[in-house]
Design a protein around this motif. Sequence first.
Motif, PDB file in Angstrom:
ATOM      1  N   ILE A   1       1.227  -0.961  -0.300  1.00  0.00           N
ATOM      2  CA  ILE A   1       0.207  -0.556   0.031  1.00  0.00           C
ATOM      3  C   ILE A   1       1.172   1.130   0.006  1.00  0.00           C
ATOM      4  O   ILE A   1       0.553   2.126  -0.555  1.00  0.00           O
ATOM      5  CB  ILE A   1      -1.276  -0.126   0.842  1.00  0.00           C
ATOM      6  N   GLN A   2       2.012   1.460   1.091  1.00  0.00           N
ATOM      7  CA  GLN A   2       2.330   2.266   1.086  1.00  0.00           C
ATOM      8  C   GLN A   2       2.918   2.502  -0.352  1.00  0.00           C
ATOM      9  O   GLN A   2       3.656   4.221  -0.771  1.00  0.00           O
ATOM     10  CB  GLN A   2       3.749   2.147   2.289  1.00  0.00           C
TER      11      GLN A   2
ATOM     12  N   GLN B   1       2.281   1.901  -3.209  1.00  0.00           N
ATOM     13  CA  GLN B   1       1.731   2.595  -4.293  1.00  0.00           C
ATOM     14  C   GLN B   1       1.183   3.630  -4.069  1.00  0.00           C
ATOM     15  O   GLN B   1       1.246   4.852  -4.990  1.00  0.00           O
ATOM     16  CB  GLN B   1       0.245   1.350  -4.712  1.00  0.00           C
ATOM     17  N   TRP B   2       1.421   4.020  -3.024  1.00  0.00           N
ATOM     18  CA  TRP B   2       0.737   5.548  -2.927  1.00  0.00           C
ATOM     19  C   TRP B   2       1.726   5.947  -3.016  1.00  0.00           C
ATOM     20  O   TRP B   2       1.736   7.140  -3.141  1.00  0.00           O
ATOM     21  CB  TRP B   2       0.123   5.739  -0.955  1.00  0.00           C
TER      22      TRP B   2
ATOM     23  N   PHE C   1       2.324   7.093  -6.636  1.00  0.00           N
ATOM     24  CA  PHE C   1       0.945   7.599  -6.757  1.00  0.00           C
ATOM     25  C   PHE C   1       1.528   9.410  -6.711  1.00  0.00           C
ATOM     26  O   PHE C   1       1.213  10.209  -7.273  1.00  0.00           O
ATOM     27  CB  PHE C   1      -0.154   7.795  -6.381  1.00  0.00           C
TER      28      PHE C   1
ATOM     29  N   ARG D   1       3.182  17.078  -1.910  1.00  0.00           N
ATOM     30  CA  ARG D   1       3.250  15.403  -1.847  1.00  0.00           C
ATOM     31  C   ARG D   1       2.979  15.484   0.087  1.00  0.00           C
ATOM     32  O   ARG D   1       2.377  14.337   0.587  1.00  0.00           O
ATOM     33  CB  ARG D   1       4.280  15.418  -1.762  1.00  0.00           C
TER      34      ARG D   1
ATOM     35  N   ASP E   1      -0.149  12.878   1.784  1.00  0.00           N
ATOM     36  CA  ASP E   1       0.603  11.939   2.615  1.00  0.00           C
ATOM     37  C   ASP E   1      -0.263  12.206   4.690  1.00  0.00           C
ATOM     38  O   ASP E   1      -0.275  10.901   4.611  1.00  0.00           O
ATOM     39  CB  ASP E   1       2.050  11.944   2.942  1.00  0.00           C
TER      40      ASP E   1
ATOM     41  N   PHE F   1      -2.750  10.057   3.942  1.00  0.00           N
ATOM     42  CA  PHE F   1      -2.537   9.220   4.080  1.00  0.00           C
ATOM     43  C   PHE F   1      -2.294   8.733   5.741  1.00  0.00           C
ATOM     44  O   PHE F   1      -2.490   7.177   6.250  1.00  0.00           O
ATOM     45  CB  PHE F   1      -1.020   8.349   3.178  1.00  0.00           C
TER      46      PHE F   1
END
Length: 255
Positions: free
Chosen positions: A139-140, A142-143, A146, A165, A169, A173
Amino acid sequence: MIAATKRKVLDGLNRRYIYGRVPLLHTIIFLIEMAVATRIAAKFNTYYAEKPVLTTMVTNAVLGGVADTVAQLITAFQARSQQRAVDDDNSFISIEIHDLDKQKPPAIGEFGHARSSPPPFDFERLTRFMAYGFFMAPIQFQWFGFLSRAFPLTKANPTTPVFKRVAFDQFIFAPFGLACFFTYMTIAEGGGKRALTQKFRDVYLPTLKANFVLWPAVQILNFRVIPIQFQIPFVSSIGIAWTAYLSLTNSSDES
């Protein structure tokens, strides 16, 4: 009086054995984890070029294990220091001994001996932290990909994309990641809906506030200077102290 003094000496030696043994096990596990982490770091570029996601997952798992081991070390040393302080305070109390020659170890709870010994190393807790780091890594991955695509750095103006960013984040996130962490840990520990609700009520917001104190500055450096393949390992390395804090927070809420 002489018999009581002998028993005090023996009891003190037994306590020192318990106090020394537990942190030693923690230290050995920590050194093994650091050896593995060093090995991964030495070959990281090669591993990442072949299997970037898997390399990130393994790296995250190892560093998560290091962080939890540090947290357990801190807990063990705290327990040892506290018990030594209690023993010093109570050292003036005389103890009546009936069968010194039998040299039997004290019963559980007698003289506060086994009752207050430092906690043993929790391998289940270590496994939970390593598993969380392992499964959270994709997941990290892909994040961070992105963020790099959505806000590419340019030579003309690299600062603005970095702050974008960091904002994404921290406000998207970070709350999501902490929610995942406490949910996973509570379920893995066998807690239900009630335990999860209590966890979020007691520790989620304070932890999120602590996150906003530490991580914006770290992520500015990360997004501005660190190449993308090293960004997650960098976060995980800096995050050893943070994950140790999460481990202590999570375990203290359990107690």
